[in-house]
Design a protein around this motif. Structure first.
Motif, PDB file in Angstrom:
ATOM      1  N   PRO A  36      10.568   5.990  -2.613  1.00 48.06           N
ATOM      2  CA  PRO A  36      11.528   5.214  -1.808  1.00 48.06           C
ATOM      3  C   PRO A  36      12.768   4.816  -2.592  1.00 48.06           C
ATOM      4  O   PRO A  36      13.834   4.598  -2.002  1.00 48.06           O
ATOM      5  CB  PRO A  36      10.717   3.979  -1.392  1.00 48.06           C
ATOM      6  CG  PRO A  36       9.292   4.410  -1.481  1.00 48.06           C
ATOM      7  CD  PRO A  36       9.228   5.385  -2.613  1.00 48.06           C
ATOM      8  N   THR A  37      12.635   4.717  -3.915  1.00 44.33           N
ATOM      9  CA  THR A  37      13.788   4.344  -4.738  1.00 44.33           C
ATOM     10  C   THR A  37      14.713   5.522  -5.020  1.00 44.33           C
ATOM     11  O   THR A  37      15.817   5.328  -5.529  1.00 44.33           O
ATOM     12  CB  THR A  37      13.299   3.758  -6.073  1.00 44.33           C
ATOM     13  OG1 THR A  37      12.422   4.699  -6.717  1.00 44.33           O
ATOM     14  CG2 THR A  37      12.543   2.453  -5.847  1.00 44.33           C
ATOM     15  N   ASP A  38      14.268   6.737  -4.698  1.00 41.05           N
ATOM     16  CA  ASP A  38      15.109   7.916  -4.906  1.00 41.05           C
ATOM     17  C   ASP A  38      16.176   7.993  -3.821  1.00 41.05           C
ATOM     18  O   ASP A  38      16.035   7.389  -2.749  1.00 41.05           O
ATOM     19  CB  ASP A  38      14.255   9.189  -4.873  1.00 41.05           C
ATOM     20  CG  ASP A  38      13.282   9.265  -6.038  1.00 41.05           C
ATOM     21  OD1 ASP A  38      13.597   8.698  -7.097  1.00 41.05           O
ATOM     22  OD2 ASP A  38      12.207   9.882  -5.878  1.00 41.05           O
ATOM     23  N   PRO A  39      17.237   8.753  -4.069  1.00 46.72           N
ATOM     24  CA  PRO A  39      18.252   8.946  -3.019  1.00 46.72           C
ATOM     25  C   PRO A  39      17.644   9.591  -1.776  1.00 46.72           C
ATOM     26  O   PRO A  39      16.664  10.338  -1.867  1.00 46.72           O
ATOM     27  CB  PRO A  39      19.274   9.879  -3.692  1.00 46.72           C
ATOM     28  CG  PRO A  39      19.072   9.680  -5.158  1.00 46.72           C
ATOM     29  CD  PRO A  39      17.613   9.385  -5.342  1.00 46.72           C
ATOM     30  N   ASP A  40      18.210   9.309  -0.626  1.00 45.04           N
ATOM     31  CA  ASP A  40      17.708   9.889   0.617  1.00 45.04           C
ATOM     32  C   ASP A  40      17.858  11.408   0.591  1.00 45.04           C
ATOM     33  O   ASP A  40      18.864  11.935   0.107  1.00 45.04           O
ATOM     34  CB  ASP A  40      18.477   9.327   1.816  1.00 45.04           C
ATOM     35  CG  ASP A  40      18.191   7.852   2.039  1.00 45.04           C
ATOM     36  OD1 ASP A  40      17.107   7.400   1.622  1.00 45.04           O
ATOM     37  OD2 ASP A  40      19.057   7.157   2.614  1.00 45.04           O
ATOM     38  N   PRO A  41      16.853  12.125   1.107  1.00 45.14           N
ATOM     39  CA  PRO A  41      16.956  13.590   1.148  1.00 45.14           C
ATOM     40  C   PRO A  41      18.052  14.033   2.104  1.00 45.14           C
ATOM     41  O   PRO A  41      18.352  13.354   3.089  1.00 45.14           O
ATOM     42  CB  PRO A  41      15.573  14.024   1.642  1.00 45.14           C
ATOM     43  CG  PRO A  41      15.042  12.837   2.376  1.00 45.14           C
ATOM     44  CD  PRO A  41      15.591  11.634   1.668  1.00 45.14           C
ATOM     45  N   ASN A  53       0.811  -1.219   0.000  1.00 47.01           N
ATOM     46  CA  ASN A  53       0.000   0.000   0.000  1.00 47.01           C
ATOM     47  C   ASN A  53       0.844   1.269   0.000  1.00 47.01           C
ATOM     48  O   ASN A  53       0.306   2.360  -0.208  1.00 47.01           O
ATOM     49  CB  ASN A  53      -0.921   0.029   1.229  1.00 47.01           C
ATOM     50  CG  ASN A  53      -1.955  -1.080   1.202  1.00 47.01           C
ATOM     51  OD1 ASN A  53      -2.516  -1.376   0.159  1.00 47.01           O
ATOM     52  ND2 ASN A  53      -2.194  -1.695   2.347  1.00 47.01           N
ATOM     53  N   ALA A  54       2.138   1.149   0.245  1.00 50.55           N
ATOM     54  CA  ALA A  54       2.982   2.327   0.426  1.00 50.55           C
ATOM     55  C   ALA A  54       3.017   3.205  -0.822  1.00 50.55           C
ATOM     56  O   ALA A  54       2.726   4.407  -0.759  1.00 50.55           O
ATOM     57  CB  ALA A  54       4.396   1.896   0.818  1.00 50.55           C
ATOM     58  N   ILE A  55       3.374   2.639  -1.957  1.00 47.49           N
ATOM     59  CA  ILE A  55       3.518   3.430  -3.183  1.00 47.49           C
ATOM     60  C   ILE A  55       2.179   3.990  -3.657  1.00 47.49           C
ATOM     61  O   ILE A  55       2.097   5.187  -4.000  1.00 47.49           O
ATOM     62  CB  ILE A  55       4.184   2.595  -4.291  1.00 47.49           C
ATOM     63  CG1 ILE A  55       5.568   2.117  -3.833  1.00 47.49           C
ATOM     64  CG2 ILE A  55       4.310   3.417  -5.565  1.00 47.49           C
ATOM     65  CD1 ILE A  55       6.506   3.236  -3.452  1.00 47.49           C
ATOM     66  N   PRO A  56       1.085   3.195  -3.699  1.00 45.40           N
ATOM     67  CA  PRO A  56      -0.211   3.782  -4.092  1.00 45.40           C
ATOM     68  C   PRO A  56      -0.649   4.929  -3.191  1.00 45.40           C
ATOM     69  O   PRO A  56      -1.162   5.942  -3.678  1.00 45.40           O
ATOM     70  CB  PRO A  56      -1.178   2.591  -4.000  1.00 45.40           C
ATOM     71  CG  PRO A  56      -0.330   1.393  -4.208  1.00 45.40           C
ATOM     72  CD  PRO A  56       0.973   1.723  -3.558  1.00 45.40           C
ATOM     73  N   LEU A  57      -0.458   4.782  -1.876  1.00 45.63           N
ATOM     74  CA  LEU A  57      -0.837   5.859  -0.961  1.00 45.63           C
ATOM     75  C   LEU A  57       0.014   7.101  -1.195  1.00 45.63           C
ATOM     76  O   LEU A  57      -0.489   8.232  -1.145  1.00 45.63           O
ATOM     77  CB  LEU A  57      -0.697   5.391   0.485  1.00 45.63           C
ATOM     78  CG  LEU A  57      -1.769   4.425   0.993  1.00 45.63           C
ATOM     79  CD1 LEU A  57      -1.418   3.920   2.383  1.00 45.63           C
ATOM     80  CD2 LEU A  57      -3.137   5.094   1.006  1.00 45.63           C
TER      81      LEU A  57
END
Length: 344
Positions: free
Chosen positions: A82-87, A17-21
């Motif tokens: 989540p696949t992007d680099p950490d802020p 549910n993480a990405i759809p939300l």
């Protein structure tokens, strides 16, 4: 459903549910708060075919626009997924500091709006006799609340940088410091309670004047647009108070995030669905006999009174058109409905 309302947790616990939300949350913030609400504000301010709106209404829209921008700082910086680099720590602290002032800013802006509506509906001249300085202070109050909470969050975040992380909220960076979150929730709850009191007072005036008109035998014409908007706003504020309570007892609940993402949608639909606004946007259609309440120049109403350019209005000019909550005044009126003079 329990995951959505009760447990915010992190990406691992949200599972599939993480990405759809995240996509839904980003969509509503981007489309309504960042794109459509600015179009609505520009329509209010620049279009000559739209009835003049009170600055407090425009101010409410501006607060939601800012909240959308603050919420999407990770998205604009390419760090939302989540696949992007950490802020970076700087980006996280900046977003956290700005976001912790959103709910106080919203609540104060809506309170100021309802205050002006109440001043006109109650016919006591409050909204008509506001000086330029007081007007500027009231319009600036939401941003003062925003700045105060943002500065407090920034100070705590700089002292506790390890407590500022995206893991606490998933959608955005947040500070793990319950005392500050509780203070923000309590402040917002108190202001929302004041808004509810104003709305109840407004409904009471509507009821009393409806009974007075019925006793005098006058025709009761109900402005359904006004009533629907009041009801929607009341439900919206009640929901906000519920979400506020949930956030106090469940710091990791998703309810506050979903509420804030959908809030701009509610504001856009409530005020963007007004007849004169739709007439401007539907430019390919010929203008018809559209009734926008109130329509006559200088008639009582919060949508067409310029409180800033003429703060020293002569209230006697409005004595014959402002509705009075007393049956005695209605009995000597001009046969016009109390409801027909309310804002949209």
């Amino acid at each position: 459903m329990s995951i959505v309302i009760v447990a915010r947790v992190d990406q691992q616990e949200l599972g599939k549910n993480a990405i759809p939300l995240l996509n839904v949350w980003t969509y509503f913030n981007l489309v309504f708060n960042v794109i459509l609400l600015p179009i609505l504000v520009l329509t209010f301010m620049l279009s000559k075919r739209v009835t003049k709106r009170h600055p407090s209404l425009i101010n409410v829209c501006l607060t939601w626009i800012l909240s959308g921008i603050f919420s999407l700082l990770l998205f604009f910086g390419g760090r939302a997924k989540p696949t992007d680099p950490d802020p970076s720590s700087t980006l996280c602290i900046a977003q956290t500091s700005l976001l912790y002032g959103i709910l106080p800013m919203w609540s104060v802006a809506v309170f100021v709006l309802m205050y002006f509506i109440m001043g006109i509906v109650s016919a006591d001249g409050r909204a008509l006799s506001v000086s330029r300085v007081k007007m500027m202070l009231m319009l600036g109050a939401p941003y003062i609340a925003q700045i105060c909470f943002s500065i407090a969050t920034l100070i705590i975040s700089l002292k506790r940088p390890n407590h500022v992380t995206r893991e606490h909220r998933f959608f955005y960076c947040a500070l793990r410091y319950p005392p500050l979150s509780d203070a923000m929730s309590i402040f917002t709850f108190i202001v929302c309670l004041g808004i509810i009191i104003i709305i109840l007072r407004l409904c009471l005036l509507l009821y009393r004047n409806c009974r007075a008109l019925r006793r005098t035998g006058e025709l009761i014409v109900i402005d359904l647009q006004f009533l629907v908007r009041v009801i929607v706003f009341a439900v919206f504020i009640f929901l906000g108070m519920f979400v506020d309570v949930v956030s106090v007892f469940s710091q990791r609940s998703l309810a506050p995030d979903l509420y804030t993402a959908l809030a701009g949608t509610v504001v856009f639909l409530v005020f963007g669905s007004q007849a004169d606004v739709l007439r401007v946007w539907c430019f390919w259609q010929k203008d018809g006999p559209v009734q926008v309440s109130p329509t006559p120049f200088r008639e009582a109403g919060w949508v067409n009174l310029d409180f800033i350019s003429s703060p020293q209005m002569n209230l006697r000019d409005y004595s014959a058109i402002l509705p009075s909550p007393t049956p005695a005044h209605l009995a000597h009126g001009h046969g016009r409905s109390f409801f027909s003079q309310y804002p949209q």
